[in-house]
Design an enzyme around this catalytic site. Sequence first.
Site, PDB file in Angstrom:
ATOM      1  N   LYS A 188      57.457 -32.735 -12.403  1.00  0.00           N
ATOM      2  CA  LYS A 188      57.048 -33.424 -11.210  1.00  0.00           C
ATOM      3  C   LYS A 188      56.826 -34.552 -11.417  1.00  0.00           C
ATOM      4  O   LYS A 188      56.924 -35.588 -10.819  1.00  0.00           O
ATOM      5  CB  LYS A 188      56.025 -32.405 -10.671  1.00  0.00           C
ATOM      6  CG  LYS A 188      56.346 -31.323 -10.008  1.00  0.00           C
ATOM      7  CD  LYS A 188      57.336 -31.632  -8.777  1.00  0.00           C
ATOM      8  CE  LYS A 188      57.954 -30.373  -8.052  1.00  0.00           C
ATOM      9  NZ  LYS A 188      58.900 -30.531  -7.236  1.00  0.00           N
ATOM     10  N   HIS A 201      50.173 -17.946  -6.331  1.00  0.00           N
ATOM     11  CA  HIS A 201      48.939 -18.537  -6.701  1.00  0.00           C
ATOM     12  C   HIS A 201      47.599 -17.723  -6.212  1.00  0.00           C
ATOM     13  O   HIS A 201      47.741 -16.804  -5.735  1.00  0.00           O
ATOM     14  CB  HIS A 201      48.878 -19.970  -6.004  1.00  0.00           C
ATOM     15  CG  HIS A 201      50.023 -20.827  -6.399  1.00  0.00           C
ATOM     16  ND1 HIS A 201      51.283 -21.047  -5.660  1.00  0.00           N
ATOM     17  CD2 HIS A 201      50.212 -21.850  -7.395  1.00  0.00           C
ATOM     18  CE1 HIS A 201      51.951 -21.962  -6.559  1.00  0.00           C
ATOM     19  NE2 HIS A 201      51.430 -22.458  -7.557  1.00  0.00           N
ATOM     20  N   SER A 240      52.757 -31.974  -6.983  1.00  0.00           N
ATOM     21  CA  SER A 240      51.514 -31.276  -7.065  1.00  0.00           C
ATOM     22  C   SER A 240      50.228 -31.864  -7.782  1.00  0.00           C
ATOM     23  O   SER A 240      50.618 -32.764  -8.581  1.00  0.00           O
ATOM     24  CB  SER A 240      51.762 -29.763  -7.841  1.00  0.00           C
ATOM     25  OG  SER A 240      50.720 -29.210  -8.274  1.00  0.00           O
ATOM     26  N   SER A 241      49.283 -31.552  -7.516  1.00  0.00           N
ATOM     27  CA  SER A 241      48.190 -32.221  -8.110  1.00  0.00           C
ATOM     28  C   SER A 241      47.995 -31.966  -9.585  1.00  0.00           C
ATOM     29  O   SER A 241      47.262 -32.591 -10.178  1.00  0.00           O
ATOM     30  CB  SER A 241      46.491 -31.802  -7.568  1.00  0.00           C
ATOM     31  OG  SER A 241      46.691 -30.331  -7.499  1.00  0.00           O
ATOM     32  N   CYS A 242      48.675 -30.913 -10.125  1.00  0.00           N
ATOM     33  CA  CYS A 242      49.031 -30.567 -11.461  1.00  0.00           C
ATOM     34  C   CYS A 242      49.476 -31.713 -12.196  1.00  0.00           C
ATOM     35  O   CYS A 242      49.461 -31.730 -13.563  1.00  0.00           O
ATOM     36  CB  CYS A 242      49.439 -29.468 -11.860  1.00  0.00           C
ATOM     37  SG  CYS A 242      51.244 -29.152 -11.573  1.00  0.00           S
ATOM     38  N   TYR A 302      55.708 -27.455 -15.527  1.00  0.00           N
ATOM     39  CA  TYR A 302      55.829 -27.643 -14.305  1.00  0.00           C
ATOM     40  C   TYR A 302      55.545 -29.098 -13.792  1.00  0.00           C
ATOM     41  O   TYR A 302      56.306 -29.941 -13.221  1.00  0.00           O
ATOM     42  CB  TYR A 302      55.203 -26.636 -13.357  1.00  0.00           C
ATOM     43  CG  TYR A 302      55.642 -27.222 -11.820  1.00  0.00           C
ATOM     44  CD1 TYR A 302      56.503 -26.611 -11.013  1.00  0.00           C
ATOM     45  CD2 TYR A 302      54.252 -27.521 -11.052  1.00  0.00           C
ATOM     46  CE1 TYR A 302      56.549 -26.897  -9.640  1.00  0.00           C
ATOM     47  CE2 TYR A 302      54.223 -27.902  -9.693  1.00  0.00           C
ATOM     48  CZ  TYR A 302      55.636 -27.474  -9.002  1.00  0.00           C
ATOM     49  OH  TYR A 302      55.614 -27.723  -7.807  1.00  0.00           O
TER      50      TYR A 302
END
Length: 316
Positions: free
Chosen positions: A141, A180, A108-110, A137
């Site tokens: 990742k 989301h 994920s971009s997070c 999270y």
Amino acid sequence: MMKDKKIYIAGHRGMVGSAVKRKLEELGYHNFALRNSSELDLRDQGQVQAFFKKEKPEIVIDAAAKVGGILANDTYPYQFLMDNMQIQNNLINESLQNEVEKFIFLGSSCIYPKFAAQPLQESSLLTDSLEPTNEWYAIAKITGVKACEAIRKQFGKDYVSLMPTNLYGTHDNFDLTSSHVLPAMIRKFHDAKLKGNAAVTLWGSGSPMREFLFVDDLAKAVVFALDHKLPEHLYNVGTGTDLSIKELASLIQYAVGHQGEIIWDSSKPDGTPRKLMDVSKMHALGWKHEVDLEAGIQRTYQWFLENQDNYKEVKI
């Protein structure tokens, strides 16, 4: 020959995994080893070891994760950290131990710092602090990305990580406690429309900028990574364009046909101010998204209308 390889898609019933499976089947891939969560608990090392020993997959696509929006991440930090680490650690390690030739890790971009320079480049990883509302999270990742990088470096395996921007599409999660922003808006505007176009309250100021990728485009990126030996270990996957949350709300309100008021609750968090992906590396290799946001929202809302009895509930 690639289409005869045995492929294990972890999380094949989720939004991402199901899109990947549909795309592979469409292209003639047919040799799948699949298990749902009731048949195989990916958090259980023993179960994962037994599965790999029995099925001997040659390719593994990791689309399995505990996911959710700001509320779910902030409420259940331990589960978002530990469950995701257990899932990916078991899959990555068993793939290495069982000579899996290609592993595609989806993140994920997070994973990128909250205030990283925009657009987000792969080189921004681990250069600053994360967004607090989803750091649990994100940390999980990041460990997956680094594990795949370490295997690539130490053992020369074709393990690659794809970091998609915010995803949406068919088979999305429309449960308001765990979804989301985009599917949550679809659900809120739809419910309000049925209540005589009642006012809709949305979190934050509406000013954050976000990028959205239709899930079928991510599936095509996974197939691209499957068909090519990518030269680096980490790639962003997105559209390279963004819009404000207020602009997104207007697009969804129009698609749903809601005609009531939008109220912005500024007491609720906005999250990261902007999350735009630099997708130049994937573009240079030959992949590019195809579905624009307006068309993707229409397709997602149509699927929602046809599957309103199948809302996913949050499971902690």
